[in-house]
Design a protein around this motif. Structure first.
Motif, PDB file in Angstrom:
ATOM      1  N   GLY A  19     108.827  55.261  27.151  1.00 61.12           N
ATOM      2  CA  GLY A  19     107.510  55.339  27.136  1.00 61.12           C
ATOM      3  C   GLY A  19     106.956  55.768  28.446  1.00 61.12           C
ATOM      4  N   THR A  20     107.525  55.207  29.499  1.00 61.24           N
ATOM      5  CA  THR A  20     107.008  55.465  30.999  1.00 61.24           C
ATOM      6  C   THR A  20     107.850  56.389  31.563  1.00 61.24           C
ATOM      7  N   LYS A  21     109.119  56.966  30.871  1.00 63.96           N
ATOM      8  CA  LYS A  21     109.693  57.935  31.493  1.00 63.96           C
ATOM      9  C   LYS A  21     110.383  57.240  32.862  1.00 63.96           C
ATOM     10  N   THR A  22     110.776  56.058  32.696  1.00 66.77           N
ATOM     11  CA  THR A  22     111.226  55.508  33.941  1.00 66.77           C
ATOM     12  C   THR A  22     112.889  54.822  33.964  1.00 66.77           C
ATOM     13  N   LEU A  23     113.467  54.996  35.101  1.00 68.13           N
ATOM     14  CA  LEU A  23     114.764  54.647  34.992  1.00 68.13           C
ATOM     15  C   LEU A  23     114.746  53.187  35.785  1.00 68.13           C
ATOM     16  N   VAL A  24     115.368  52.110  34.819  1.00 67.47           N
ATOM     17  CA  VAL A  24     115.314  50.878  35.238  1.00 67.47           C
ATOM     18  C   VAL A  24     116.732  50.570  35.832  1.00 67.47           C
ATOM     19  N   VAL A  25     116.923  50.054  36.936  1.00 70.27           N
ATOM     20  CA  VAL A  25     118.287  49.845  37.487  1.00 70.27           C
ATOM     21  C   VAL A  25     118.553  48.033  37.484  1.00 70.27           C
ATOM     22  N   ASN A  26     119.528  47.705  37.095  1.00 75.60           N
ATOM     23  CA  ASN A  26     119.805  46.062  37.356  1.00 75.60           C
ATOM     24  C   ASN A  26     120.399  46.009  38.577  1.00 75.60           C
ATOM     25  N   VAL A  27     120.042  45.122  39.187  1.00 79.20           N
ATOM     26  CA  VAL A  27     120.919  45.004  40.508  1.00 79.20           C
ATOM     27  C   VAL A  27     120.991  43.183  40.684  1.00 79.20           C
ATOM     28  N   VAL A  28     121.572  42.516  41.625  1.00 85.13           N
ATOM     29  CA  VAL A  28     121.909  41.277  41.846  1.00 85.13           C
ATOM     30  C   VAL A  28     121.509  40.861  42.977  1.00 85.13           C
ATOM     31  N   SER A  29     120.636  41.654  43.884  1.00 86.21           N
ATOM     32  CA  SER A  29     120.288  41.213  45.261  1.00 86.21           C
ATOM     33  C   SER A  29     119.158  42.078  45.496  1.00 86.21           C
ATOM     34  N   GLU A  30     118.157  41.605  46.556  1.00 88.06           N
ATOM     35  CA  GLU A  30     116.975  42.217  46.807  1.00 88.06           C
ATOM     36  C   GLU A  30     117.292  43.171  47.829  1.00 88.06           C
ATOM     37  N   ALA A  39     119.717  45.314  47.447  1.00 89.35           N
ATOM     38  CA  ALA A  39     120.004  46.551  46.579  1.00 89.35           C
ATOM     39  C   ALA A  39     118.745  47.036  45.840  1.00 89.35           C
ATOM     40  N   ALA A  40     117.564  46.010  45.520  1.00 86.40           N
ATOM     41  CA  ALA A  40     116.392  46.445  44.705  1.00 86.40           C
ATOM     42  C   ALA A  40     115.804  47.479  45.712  1.00 86.40           C
ATOM     43  N   GLN A  41     115.679  47.209  47.015  1.00 90.86           N
ATOM     44  CA  GLN A  41     115.015  48.103  47.807  1.00 90.86           C
ATOM     45  C   GLN A  41     115.644  49.112  47.839  1.00 90.86           C
ATOM     46  N   THR A  42     116.985  49.535  47.460  1.00 88.58           N
ATOM     47  CA  THR A  42     117.395  50.676  47.576  1.00 88.58           C
ATOM     48  C   THR A  42     117.198  51.544  46.453  1.00 88.58           C
ATOM     49  N   VAL A  43     117.187  50.804  45.322  1.00 87.94           N
ATOM     50  CA  VAL A  43     116.519  51.378  43.903  1.00 87.94           C
ATOM     51  C   VAL A  43     114.976  52.015  44.141  1.00 87.94           C
ATOM     52  N   ARG A  44     113.977  50.960  44.887  1.00 91.74           N
ATOM     53  CA  ARG A  44     112.799  51.544  44.930  1.00 91.74           C
ATOM     54  C   ARG A  44     112.724  52.850  45.873  1.00 91.74           C
ATOM     55  N   ALA A  67     114.791  55.134  45.917  1.00 88.67           N
ATOM     56  CA  ALA A  67     115.155  56.438  45.027  1.00 88.67           C
ATOM     57  C   ALA A  67     114.430  56.637  43.926  1.00 88.67           C
ATOM     58  N   GLY A  68     113.150  55.866  43.933  1.00 84.30           N
ATOM     59  CA  GLY A  68     112.073  56.228  42.863  1.00 84.30           C
ATOM     60  C   GLY A  68     112.505  55.516  41.607  1.00 84.30           C
ATOM     61  N   ALA A  69     113.253  54.634  41.348  1.00 83.11           N
ATOM     62  CA  ALA A  69     113.556  53.898  40.102  1.00 83.11           C
ATOM     63  C   ALA A  69     113.033  52.490  40.299  1.00 83.11           C
ATOM     64  N   LYS A  70     113.008  51.570  39.189  1.00 85.40           N
ATOM     65  CA  LYS A  70     112.536  50.484  39.040  1.00 85.40           C
ATOM     66  C   LYS A  70     113.788  49.506  38.848  1.00 85.40           C
ATOM     67  N   PRO A  71     113.806  48.590  40.070  1.00 86.93           N
ATOM     68  CA  PRO A  71     114.650  47.558  40.035  1.00 86.93           C
ATOM     69  C   PRO A  71     114.349  46.358  39.331  1.00 86.93           C
ATOM     70  N   ARG A  72     115.580  45.769  38.821  1.00 85.41           N
ATOM     71  CA  ARG A  72     115.235  44.489  37.823  1.00 85.41           C
ATOM     72  C   ARG A  72     116.404  43.573  38.282  1.00 85.41           C
ATOM     73  N   VAL A  73     116.219  42.470  39.021  1.00 86.69           N
ATOM     74  CA  VAL A  73     117.247  41.697  39.349  1.00 86.69           C
ATOM     75  C   VAL A  73     117.567  40.673  38.065  1.00 86.69           C
ATOM     76  N   VAL A  74     118.810  40.791  37.947  1.00 80.93           N
ATOM     77  CA  VAL A  74     119.370  40.006  36.704  1.00 80.93           C
ATOM     78  C   VAL A  74     120.520  38.965  37.117  1.00 80.93           C
ATOM     79  N   GLU A  75     121.035  38.102  36.270  1.00 87.44           N
ATOM     80  CA  GLU A  75     122.061  37.270  36.600  1.00 87.44           C
ATOM     81  C   GLU A  75     123.498  37.492  36.710  1.00 87.44           C
TER      82      GLU A  75
END
Length: 361
Positions: free
Chosen positions: A73-84, A86-91, A93-101
């Motif tokens: 729907g948004t043509k977005t890549l969501v990337v699961n990560v386990v640290s903030e 890592a989330a910054q690296t994802v951002r 790169a132009g993808a959306k980070p998602r912190v998971v357990e």
């Protein structure tokens, strides 16, 4: 003797949903995962481009990456990560980070526990980045003590696994591109390929044994012989053409046209795909899981499969799974049919090509 042209077909995968899972996805938010609330610039990507970016980030992030998926729907890549961090690296790169357990290592340990304690005919499991769990599926044949055992094993895995039921029965679809025949059986041609400068095609391994001859019509003259077949474990086979049978690199769309196939690629959860097979022709759907293990019974366990919402029926085995001009998979098996729906598993094409030393062409 004049041979009819053999093309690989496209089957529209049944049950296509608005949100395609590519490396794992629909836009769900599970109880054990949270989306970042920070503002960042997210790139709009095609599904293939998202898959390429996901593989790059997986390399960059290492153990901090926990799977990815594509939101159509948004043509977005969501990337699961386990640290903030890592989330910054994802951002960046132009993808959306998602912190998971759950880390991929933890989900891998859960899969190992299932293999060791719940290898039961009629079951499958695949890593799902959307729920950040291993999704275990039991078909209608799993009951009684076997179902109790499976339920207990999943329960012991806590938040790392979830059990679902399928109304159908997991089975291979041998009995689908263009029809190919051998010894009274029928399967489907997957993709035309080249090995050592000579024309071949690939199909499902469970369709036949090494040395078997194949024709393009029931009882017709042989157009090739199977030079290698792997099943179970894997589910792919290579047939070498004989004679002058045409072998264009395309998939039959069963509407008088064909889709040119120029390359092979890897699946991503959420990726929109099509399947072509000789029984049900073309159907659409989406990738819903990766690295799936399926137990078809009688000791026939296949690993590393692509799980989809595509429908298929007997005779579609070996047929083409593709996304545009990219070859993605070969039809292995599943449950349901193209009237009631179901799930279908595919052997990744890239693994088959690597094993055979062949290329699309």
């Amino acid at each position: 003797m004049k041979h009819r042209r053999i093309t690989t077909r496209r089957t529209a995968v049944a049950g296509g949903a608005a949100a395609a899972l590519v490396i794992a996805g629909i836009t769900f938010q599970s109880a054990n995962a949270t989306d970042s609330t920070e503002q960042f610039s997210v790139k709009a990507l095609t599904a293939p481009a998202a898959g390429t970016l996901a593989l790059s980030l997986k390399t960059d992030l290492g153990a901090a990456e926990a799977g990815a998926y594509y939101e159509t729907g948004t043509k977005t890549l969501v990337v699961n990560v386990v640290s903030e961090d890592a989330a910054q690296t994802v951002r960046a790169a132009g993808a959306k980070p998602r912190v998971v357990e759950n880390t991929l290592a933890e989900l891998g340990a859960a899969r190992k526990a299932l293999t060791e304690n719940a290898t039961i005919p009629g079951t499958s499991w695949a890593t799902d980045p959307v729920s950040n769990k291993v999704i275990v599926t039991a078909d209608r044949t799993v009951s009684g003590a076997k179902l109790t055992t499976l339920q207990q094993v999943v329960r012991n895995l806590g938040g790392k696994a979830e059990l679902k039921r399928s109304a159908g029965e997991f089975k291979t679809f041998a009995s689908g591109g263009d029809a190919i025949h051998s010894g009274g059986g029928r399967c489907s041609l997957g993709f035309n390929v080249v090995k050592g400068g000579e024309p071949h095609f690939i199909t499902a391994g469970h369709c036949g044994d090494t040395g078997s001859e194949w024709s393009d019509s029931a009882g017709g003259a042989a157009i090739g012989a199977m030079v290698e077949s792997q099943f179970p474990g894997n589910d792919f086979a290579l047939v070498k053409y004989s004679g002058d049978t045409p072998h264009p690199s395309e998939v039959n769309l069963y509407n008088g046209s064909a889709q040119a196939i120029t390359k092979a690629g890897d699946a991503t959860v959420g990726m929109p795909v099509q399947r072509s097979g000789s029984t049900t022709q073309v159907h659409d759907g989406e990738v819903t899981g990766l690295d799936a293990t399926v137990n078809y019974g009688n000791g026939d366990v296949v690993e590393g499969l692509i799980q989809t919402s595509v429908c298929a029926e007997p005779g579609d085995s070996g047929g083409s799974l593709f996304a545009g001009d990219t070859a993605i998979g070969l039809t292995s098996g599943g449950s349901g049919d193209c009237s009631s729906g179901g799930e279908t598993f595919f052997q990744p094409v890239t693994e088959a090509l690597s094993t055979f030393g062949a290329e699309i062409g």
